[in-house]
Design an enzyme around this catalytic site. Structure first.
Site, mmCIF file in Angstrom:
data_model
loop_
_atom_site.group_PDB
_atom_site.id
_atom_site.type_symbol
_atom_site.label_atom_id
_atom_site.label_comp_id
_atom_site.label_asym_id
_atom_site.label_seq_id
_atom_site.Cartn_x
_atom_site.Cartn_y
_atom_site.Cartn_z
ATOM 1 N N ASP A 21 45.712 35.910 41.839
ATOM 2 C CA ASP A 21 45.187 35.641 40.499
ATOM 3 C C ASP A 21 45.561 36.748 39.514
ATOM 4 O O ASP A 21 45.987 36.488 38.390
ATOM 5 C CB ASP A 21 43.664 35.492 40.546
ATOM 6 C CG ASP A 21 43.226 34.359 41.454
ATOM 7 O OD1 ASP A 21 44.099 33.622 41.941
ATOM 8 O OD2 ASP A 21 42.006 34.220 41.677
ATOM 9 N N SER A 69 37.938 34.976 36.445
ATOM 10 C CA SER A 69 37.588 36.343 36.868
ATOM 11 C C SER A 69 38.782 37.287 36.728
ATOM 12 O O SER A 69 38.651 38.371 36.151
ATOM 13 C CB SER A 69 37.040 36.355 38.293
ATOM 14 O OG SER A 69 37.977 35.833 39.211
ATOM 15 N N GLY A 127 37.798 27.524 39.513
ATOM 16 C CA GLY A 127 39.018 27.688 40.298
ATOM 17 C C GLY A 127 40.250 27.918 39.432
ATOM 18 O O GLY A 127 41.381 27.814 39.904
#
Ligand code: ADP
Ligand code: MG
Length: 341
Positions: free
Chosen positions: A151, A109, A105
């Protein structure tokens, strides 16, 4: 040349990004580095140190590749999006090293996508917002995870010493200074339940179906009876309240909002799990802790905790006593992706 992109911890605003809402992440000192060297033979070669694995593809073949359902999809996904944007992929040997725990979390990525994109661009000009969107498309189209923009955005736009409030509709952002007298601790539960990926997809779909337009514009009256939608609506409001409390230096209120956010993820959005609830319940009873909540997609990963700096050693000890497998990570807001030379 070496290109770096940071991971992140989201302070508040969970599952609001794909609903065009607000989020408040900070970038971490944990980061992914991609070293790029020229290669011969028209080949893109990629080595991941954490996976101890090397893959190679003829540059010419990349545009036709199908997902392999492994880590290389992040690299090829980015390469394919760059090709679609009109960029040639050079023959390179990429070496990937990362200090971000994977699947916790903290967004390993997006860090991989952004650092890879910079490495493949080799200094060629590219608009930073377009780069964030390109990396997001790589993850949703090729990897198959229909993620929001948070993100990739924070990995590119973060600035040191501040959190980043992102409006995921206008894609504008502002730095938010946090009170000086607080430590941000991520506590890694070291668990990740398989349910996570399918539940994420289900939530994205449900949210799209819950309201005509985006949940950003919904009122509680309009989505009455829909617990999942209610989380998104109340969470957006909590981001705004948290930013206000941070500006006022009101750590008590910031901590309360963390706990409210966690209760909403647990009871309304139904994305928590026993290990994470245990860590939050443990943390909130430790002296010096203002509040705790799960951070990231859900079903495991990390909690994020606001702790009075002088209590950090005691807090860490108390967490490890209650949950010995935990990993406690002190988070200091870092800057966005860059070239290291
Ligand atoms: P998170 O982004 O929270 O860490 P994700 O499930 O979104 O979790 O992404 C984790 C995946 O990203 C890993 O399973 C792996 O496929 C890929 N990944 C991240 N970092 C690396 C790395 N250094 N080397 C290879 N693959 C990586
Ligand atoms: Mg991720």
């Amino acid at each position: 040349m070496i290109f770096r992109a940071p991971g992140r911890v989201n302070l508040i605003g969970e599952h609001t990004d794909y609903n065009q809402g607000f989020v408040l992440p900070i970038a971490l000192h944990l980061e992914t580095r991609v070293e790029a060297r020229p290669a011969t033979g028209g080949v893109l070669q990629v080595h991941s140190a954490s996976r101890r694995e090397m893959k190679a593809w003829a540059v010419e073949s990349i545009r036709h590749r199908e997902p392999q359902h492994d880590w290389s999809d992040y690299v090829i996904g980015v390469a394919r999006e760059l090709i679609a944007a009109g960029f040639e992929i050079p023959a390179l040997a990429l070496h990937i090293e990362s200090t971000i725990p994977e699947g916790a979390g903290l967004s390993s990525s997006a860090a991989l996508e952004v650092a890879t994109a910079l490495a493949l661009l080799q200094g060629r000009e590219f608009d930073r917002l377009e780069l964030a969107r390109l990396c997001q498309r790589a993850e949703s189209n090729f990897v198959g995870m229909p993620c929001g923009i948070m993100d990739q955005y924070v990995s590119i736009f973060a600035s040191e010493h501040a959190a980043l409030k992102i409006d995921c509709r206008s894609l504008e952002s502002e730095s938010v200074r946090l009170p000086d007298h607080v430590a941000i601790l991520a506590v890694n539960s070291m668990v990740k339940h398989n349910l996570g990926q399918s539940a994420y997809r289900t939530r994205v779909r449900e949210c799209a179906e819950a309201f005509r337009g985006s949940l950003r514009d919904a009122t509680l009256d309009q989505i009455r009876g829909n617990k999942h939608a209610r989380h998104v609506v109340t969470e957006n409001q909590r981001v705004l309240s948290f930013v206000e409390a941070a500006s006022a230096g009101d750590l008590t209120r910031m901590g309360e909002l963390f706990l409210e956010s966690h209760a909403s993820m647990r009871d309304d959005y139904e994305i928590s799990c026993a290990e994470i609830d245990f860590l939050v319940d443990t943390a909130k009873n430790i002296p010096g802790c203002y509040g705790a909540r799960m951070t990231g997609g859900g079903f495991g990963g990390c909690t994020v905790n606001l702790v009075s700096p002088e209590y950090v050693p005691d807090f860490t000890r108390a967490i490890l006593r209650a949950y010995p497998q935990a990993q406690v990570i002190e988070c200091v807001p870092a800057g966005g992706a860059s070239v290291c030379g």
